[in-house]
Enzyme design. Sequence first.
Site, mmCIF file in Angstrom:
data_model
loop_
_atom_site.group_PDB
_atom_site.id
_atom_site.type_symbol
_atom_site.label_atom_id
_atom_site.label_comp_id
_atom_site.label_asym_id
_atom_site.label_seq_id
_atom_site.Cartn_x
_atom_site.Cartn_y
_atom_site.Cartn_z
ATOM 1 N N HIS A 39 1.768 -1.790 -6.448
ATOM 2 C CA HIS A 39 0.808 -1.956 -5.338
ATOM 3 C C HIS A 39 1.554 -2.076 -4.012
ATOM 4 C CE1 HIS A 39 -2.330 -2.090 -8.197
ATOM 5 N NE2 HIS A 39 -2.084 -3.297 -8.661
ATOM 6 N N ASP A 55 -4.721 5.908 -6.440
ATOM 7 C CA ASP A 55 -4.559 5.499 -7.844
ATOM 8 C C ASP A 55 -3.139 5.737 -8.357
ATOM 9 O OD1 ASP A 55 -5.488 4.468 -10.224
ATOM 10 O OD2 ASP A 55 -6.116 6.421 -10.999
ATOM 11 N N LEU A 80 -8.163 8.084 15.004
ATOM 12 C CA LEU A 80 -8.625 8.132 13.610
ATOM 13 C C LEU A 80 -9.504 6.929 13.258
ATOM 14 C CD1 LEU A 80 -8.144 9.337 10.637
ATOM 15 C CD2 LEU A 80 -6.349 7.613 10.465
HETATM 16 C C1 IPE Z 1 -10.113 3.471 -8.645
HETATM 17 O O1 IPE Z 1 -9.035 3.349 -9.490
HETATM 18 C C2 IPE Z 1 -10.180 2.313 -7.688
HETATM 19 C C3 IPE Z 1 -9.124 2.247 -6.685
HETATM 20 C C4 IPE Z 1 -8.152 3.102 -6.530
HETATM 21 C C5 IPE Z 1 -9.217 1.148 -5.790
HETATM 22 P P1 IPE Z 1 -9.148 2.618 -10.900
HETATM 23 O O2 IPE Z 1 -7.780 2.620 -11.468
HETATM 24 O O3 IPE Z 1 -9.815 1.304 -10.751
HETATM 25 O O4 IPE Z 1 -10.116 3.592 -11.696
HETATM 26 P P2 IPE Z 1 -10.258 3.832 -13.257
HETATM 27 O O5 IPE Z 1 -10.404 2.493 -13.903
HETATM 28 O O6 IPE Z 1 -9.019 4.526 -13.700
HETATM 29 O O7 IPE Z 1 -11.444 4.714 -13.393
HETATM 30 C C1 IPE Z 2 -4.677 1.811 -7.848
HETATM 31 O O1 IPE Z 2 -3.665 1.795 -8.793
HETATM 32 C C2 IPE Z 2 -4.806 0.528 -7.096
HETATM 33 C C3 IPE Z 2 -6.031 -0.207 -7.373
HETATM 34 C C4 IPE Z 2 -6.926 0.065 -8.252
HETATM 35 C C5 IPE Z 2 -6.243 -1.392 -6.581
HETATM 36 P P1 IPE Z 2 -3.923 1.224 -10.242
HETATM 37 O O2 IPE Z 2 -3.635 -0.243 -10.231
HETATM 38 O O3 IPE Z 2 -5.243 1.587 -10.746
HETATM 39 O O4 IPE Z 2 -2.776 1.960 -11.053
HETATM 40 P P2 IPE Z 2 -2.944 2.604 -12.486
HETATM 41 O O5 IPE Z 2 -4.068 3.566 -12.411
HETATM 42 O O6 IPE Z 2 -3.196 1.491 -13.440
HETATM 43 O O7 IPE Z 2 -1.637 3.277 -12.709
HETATM 44 MG MG MG Z 3 -5.945 3.214 -11.767
#
Ligand code: IPE
Ligand code: IPE
Ligand code: MG
Length: 273
Positions: free
Chosen positions: A65, A48, A159
């Site tokens: 990303h 995240d 792994l």
């Molecule tokens: C969780 O992160 C999903 C992934 C990292 C793929 P999100 O960014 O979607 O989660 P929330 O919305 O903060 O809970």
């Molecule tokens: C995690 O990073 C990647 C996915 C959910 C695919 P985010 O896109 O959720 O990044 P934040 O949490 O908005 O910073």
């Molecule tokens: Mg996120």
Amino acid sequence: MGDEKMVSKIWELWKKYRGDINVPTDAEQIMQSIDRDKIPRHIAIIMDGNGRWAQKRGMPRTFGHKAGVESLREIVKACNELKIGVLTVYAFSTENWKRPKDEVNALMNLLVEYIYKEIDELDQNKVQIRSIGRVHKLPDKCQKAVSFARERTADNDGLVFNLALNYGGRSELVDTTRAIARKVADNQLPIESIDEQLITAHLYTAGLPDPDLLIRPSGDYRISNFLIWQLAYTEFWHTDVMWPDFRRLDLLRAIYGYQNRERRFGGLKGKNK
Ligand code: IPE
Ligand code: IPE
Ligand code: MG
């Protein structure tokens, strides 16, 4: 107690709560302190913080990303070298479809690009690629890339690298329940045989041990529908580091922190192994 002392006490308690108290900050030092006999068998990571990382730099979320893929590359390598059995990474949740179309498309393209770019090296390093989630609902090119990677690496004994794609803990339980109910309806399974083991054996993660360690970078304290059954007794490591900045050292710190926890599984101190 003086104000200063109080502040320092609160700070120490807060760090302890966060789990990073006394964790060395030097990779060499941590490597020496890590107990090779207590390496987690399964690490799960909620990757995240990509969007916030990019926005902080005045860049579009997709830039984050892309940067996150670099972290993934390094962490997979490090896990393989440390002889961790399974690494499960949350790459796309069942809720992430709510995001703008462009962002979703960019994520799907990155997945495909990542697989084709990395497959040779992963295969050479004996990494076995798998996936969990409703992969059949992903765009065709993603499904193709995932099955290609899975088939190409199926016989590898390094792994187990498990990609959670269009994954949701609740939809996994729905799919699991349906699979079991189907067997009951077909008279293949008596209702009385449904127990925790049987449910576990019908999850997407069937055959894999539950995660020992869950890592969530980027400052949020939640599970976000990840592995809700499997995380029942997992140790949770939290850090403010954003996923694109998460590197081998952060992984080592998390493992070190994990090794210094006392896991009781509902039992008493010192009585559980
Ligand atoms: C969780 O992160 C999903 C992934 C990292 C793929 P999100 O960014 O979607 O989660 P929330 O919305 O903060 O809970
Ligand atoms: C995690 O990073 C990647 C996915 C959910 C695919 P985010 O896109 O959720 O990044 P934040 O949490 O908005 O910073
Ligand atoms: Mg996120």
